[in-house]
Scaffold this active site. Sequence first.
Site, mmCIF file in Angstrom:
data_model
loop_
_atom_site.group_PDB
_atom_site.id
_atom_site.type_symbol
_atom_site.label_atom_id
_atom_site.label_comp_id
_atom_site.label_asym_id
_atom_site.label_seq_id
_atom_site.Cartn_x
_atom_site.Cartn_y
_atom_site.Cartn_z
ATOM 1 N N SER A 142 0.869 -1.183 0.000
ATOM 2 C CA SER A 142 0.000 0.000 0.000
ATOM 3 C C SER A 142 0.901 1.226 0.000
ATOM 4 O O SER A 142 2.083 1.144 0.388
ATOM 5 C CB SER A 142 -0.858 0.000 1.271
ATOM 6 O OG SER A 142 -1.440 1.273 1.488
ATOM 7 N N TYR A 155 -2.264 -1.060 10.452
ATOM 8 C CA TYR A 155 -2.167 -1.210 8.989
ATOM 9 C C TYR A 155 -0.837 -0.657 8.483
ATOM 10 O O TYR A 155 -0.139 -1.297 7.689
ATOM 11 C CB TYR A 155 -3.350 -0.476 8.343
ATOM 12 C CG TYR A 155 -3.522 -0.687 6.859
ATOM 13 C CD1 TYR A 155 -4.239 -1.782 6.372
ATOM 14 C CD2 TYR A 155 -2.987 0.211 5.941
ATOM 15 C CE1 TYR A 155 -4.408 -1.968 5.001
ATOM 16 C CE2 TYR A 155 -3.156 0.036 4.574
ATOM 17 C CZ TYR A 155 -3.868 -1.055 4.110
ATOM 18 O OH TYR A 155 -4.037 -1.241 2.760
HETATM 19 P P1 NAD Z 1 -11.315 -6.282 -0.367
HETATM 20 O O1 NAD Z 1 -11.936 -6.201 0.977
HETATM 21 O O2 NAD Z 1 -12.126 -5.929 -1.571
HETATM 22 O O3 NAD Z 1 -10.688 -7.730 -0.568
HETATM 23 C C1 NAD Z 1 -9.991 -8.353 0.475
HETATM 24 C C2 NAD Z 1 -9.903 -9.835 0.189
HETATM 25 O O4 NAD Z 1 -9.188 -10.446 1.283
HETATM 26 C C3 NAD Z 1 -11.258 -10.527 0.114
HETATM 27 O O5 NAD Z 1 -11.212 -11.547 -0.858
HETATM 28 C C4 NAD Z 1 -11.420 -11.124 1.515
HETATM 29 O O6 NAD Z 1 -12.276 -12.262 1.563
HETATM 30 C C5 NAD Z 1 -9.984 -11.520 1.792
HETATM 31 N N1 NAD Z 1 -9.698 -11.717 3.210
HETATM 32 C C6 NAD Z 1 -9.906 -10.878 4.242
HETATM 33 N N2 NAD Z 1 -9.537 -11.456 5.408
HETATM 34 C C7 NAD Z 1 -9.081 -12.693 5.081
HETATM 35 C C8 NAD Z 1 -8.574 -13.787 5.825
HETATM 36 N N3 NAD Z 1 -8.454 -13.741 7.148
HETATM 37 N N4 NAD Z 1 -8.223 -14.907 5.164
HETATM 38 C C9 NAD Z 1 -8.350 -15.010 3.812
HETATM 39 N N5 NAD Z 1 -8.829 -13.999 3.055
HETATM 40 C C10 NAD Z 1 -9.189 -12.863 3.690
HETATM 41 O O7 NAD Z 1 -10.019 -5.345 -0.281
HETATM 42 P P2 NAD Z 1 -9.071 -4.735 -1.397
HETATM 43 O O8 NAD Z 1 -9.288 -3.268 -1.354
HETATM 44 O O9 NAD Z 1 -9.171 -5.458 -2.687
HETATM 45 O O10 NAD Z 1 -7.640 -5.009 -0.729
HETATM 46 C C11 NAD Z 1 -6.762 -6.032 -1.170
HETATM 47 C C12 NAD Z 1 -5.348 -5.675 -0.738
HETATM 48 O O11 NAD Z 1 -4.965 -4.424 -1.303
HETATM 49 C C13 NAD Z 1 -5.178 -5.528 0.779
HETATM 50 O O12 NAD Z 1 -3.943 -6.076 1.184
HETATM 51 C C14 NAD Z 1 -5.177 -4.025 0.967
HETATM 52 O O13 NAD Z 1 -4.463 -3.644 2.119
HETATM 53 C C15 NAD Z 1 -4.474 -3.575 -0.305
HETATM 54 N N6 NAD Z 1 -4.734 -2.193 -0.670
HETATM 55 C C16 NAD Z 1 -5.999 -1.756 -0.947
HETATM 56 C C17 NAD Z 1 -6.199 -0.409 -1.283
HETATM 57 C C18 NAD Z 1 -7.574 0.141 -1.617
HETATM 58 O O14 NAD Z 1 -7.710 1.373 -1.680
HETATM 59 N N7 NAD Z 1 -8.585 -0.664 -1.833
HETATM 60 C C19 NAD Z 1 -5.104 0.462 -1.342
HETATM 61 C C20 NAD Z 1 -3.835 -0.030 -1.054
HETATM 62 C C21 NAD Z 1 -3.652 -1.360 -0.724
#
Ligand code: NAD
Length: 260
Positions: A142, A155
């Site tokens: 991130s 985080y």
């Molecule tokens: P999201 O909530 O849409 O997806 C998260 C996924 O992780 C889902 O499939 C969920 O089921 C799974 N998950 C959660 N807890 C879990 C567990 N204990 N075991 C197995 N699976 C689990 O979120 P996203 O926005 O797609 O985020 C994905 C990654 O990207 C994360 O690591 C997040 O920190 C990172 N990220 C997101 C953003 C953003 O703005 N959306 C920005 C920077 C980084």
Amino acid sequence: MLKGKNAVVTGSTSGIGLGVARALAARGVNVMLNGFGDPAEIKVLCARLAKEHGVRVEYHGADMSKPADIEAMMRQAESSFGAVDILVNNAGIQFVSPIEDFPPEKWDAIIAINLVALFHTIRHTVPGMKKRKWGRIINIASAHALVASPFKSAYVAAKHGVAGLTKTVALETATSGITCNAICPGYVLTPLVEKQIPDTAKARGITEAQVVSDVLLAAQPTKQFVTVEQVAALACFLAGDDAASITGTIQSIDGGWTAQ
Ligand code: NAD
């Protein structure tokens, strides 16, 4: 170039992980999905991805906070595909609170899922990659791996940890045909972020449009969300042979956020 490779993408039932899994499948990669969700919907998703792209798509419901689950998933991927060539560590959760009120169990869960899980997936995957002299480890970190925001102590700590882990694994595997890199997105409009908009508007007494411009995109000079497809395309590039000399890097894809 990636056709016939095998990937595990953690947290791929939604958002960025699903986008990466889809993009890999479109390039001919067999994919193991992971994450929470309705079992019937996940079954349909696997069947659809497999049919659309002519690849094998499997699912393992490992809870990434549980080391034994992670080991079982990585073993299943190895035995079912014969190899794990590409590991995308994507599963992640968020919780926002001042440090003095931060619930210790939320801290533990974020560190376990966003950081410790990567130690386990990587340690189970590297021996096979070393044996085959080819591997790609892509950690979805991130912008918060590089800079902080208030109220996100767990985080930010976890994501900074991912940056350090990425560099260390890259050095350890540098002569084995393996690369390890982190992708650091700014805000991506995933279901997770979308769901926060109405609540934030209510809490702050502003419109949903103001939440997007004044809260979410305030840090992002482009004033645009990063898209799932852009993150997925970068992951696919890092997975390919053209990226063989890119290792130990922290790749920002954040609309200029961390340039400030
Ligand atoms: P999201 O909530 O849409 O997806 C998260 C996924 O992780 C889902 O499939 C969920 O089921 C799974 N998950 C959660 N807890 C879990 C567990 N204990 N075991 C197995 N699976 C689990 O979120 P996203 O926005 O797609 O985020 C994905 C990654 O990207 C994360 O690591 C997040 O920190 C990172 N990220 C997101 C953003 C953003 O703005 N959306 C920005 C920077 C980084």
